[in-house]
Design a protein around this motif. Sequence first.
Motif, short mmCIF file in Angstrom:
data_model
loop_
_atom_site.label_atom_id
_atom_site.label_comp_id
_atom_site.label_asym_id
_atom_site.label_seq_id
_atom_site.Cartn_x
_atom_site.Cartn_y
_atom_site.Cartn_z
N ASN A 125 0.82 -1.37 -0.01
CA ASN A 125 0.05 0.08 -0.08
C ASN A 125 0.95 1.19 0.09
N CYS A 126 0.46 2.40 -0.47
CA CYS A 126 1.28 3.56 -0.97
C CYS A 126 1.66 4.06 0.69
N GLU A 202 -7.21 0.74 5.89
CA GLU A 202 -6.03 1.32 5.30
C GLU A 202 -5.19 1.15 6.79
N ARG A 227 -7.97 11.27 5.12
CA ARG A 227 -7.97 11.86 3.68
C ARG A 227 -8.13 13.51 3.84
C1 2RA Z 1 -5.41 5.41 -0.63
N1 2RA Z 1 -3.82 3.92 0.13
O1 2RA Z 1 -4.57 6.38 -0.46
C2 2RA Z 1 -5.06 4.03 -0.55
C3 2RA Z 1 -5.25 3.46 -1.82
N2 2RA Z 1 -4.53 3.81 -2.87
O2 2RA Z 1 -6.62 5.55 -0.87
#
Ligand code: 2RA
Length: 330
Positions: A125-126, A202, A227
Amino acid sequence: MKIAVVGATGLVGQEMLRVIEQRELPFDELLLVASERSVGKEMTFKGKTYKVISMQDAIDQKPDVALFSAGGSTSITWAPKFAENGTIVIDNSSAWRMDPTKKLIVPEINGGVLRIDDRIIANPNCSTIQMVLALGPLHERYTIKRIVVSTYQSVTGTGKAAVDQMMNERAGKEGDMVYPYKIDMNVLPHIDVFLDNDYTKEEMKMVNETKKIFGDDTVQVTATCVRIPTMGGHSESVNVEFEEEFDVAEVKALLSIAPGVVLEDDPKNNIYPMPINSHGKDEVFVGRIRRDETQEKTLNMWIVADNLRKGAATNAVQIAEFMLENSLVF
Ligand code: 2RA
């Protein structure tokens, strides 16, 4: 070498093509693969026009390497079919990451575990990749006991529709909602779905993938993944406790020579990593390095990387490069 890019029309798939071109990954033939609805679509790469082909057509052409970024369910269905045909699949979805029979690779950290018979290799995962790249050298020198990480993740991690939601909101336009709430002028402490332990998928990816990549279940990780309305990359505030005492100057010296890491740490001159500067770059940027004065053997740091580059496309291409350089592709 014959390469397939599976999911070529998506954000990460297109970034994979940019990385292949910029890093001059050698190939004789390129297959652009996507879902049935995109078959026949034309795409230009290095001045040449390609038609998107179907999964089965790509399998039948027996590519040496297939770079996948097409979602977990697609990978579960199709990656084994490519692999059975001898193709090395490097998959960016979460489908295979915690499969005990599959390897989870950041080449600079654990590329050495790759073997010639590896056929499905998982790209982490990033948010995990950028953290383990920066912490790997410190784990090796001081042994990590516990990581507390808070992330600030770009909307590009969700995909184009999320970018569109943010930009529509910013422009005062109506549009589809990808997130449960407005994202512009807001932050969402919610990435992927909530699990029974009240953490998100996540957050648990960061916990579990870090242990697997380090090959060390004793490393304790707790995460809050958020986010934020930005582009350009993911940022992470990391508090890391070591088993051994450290010297901040030595930590900075170790990071300044760590493969793939760029030290940006001169706070008196306002020098620190920011996603606006990491956009389009392959490195992981580290700064705000300072001792945690409330607890022994503990360090604070700030880690930023372009989640579409080192966080996805570049790491996948670097796995292919590693396999090639070590004669693991035949
Ligand atoms: C995100 N790491 O940033 C997750 C998937 N790319 O949404």
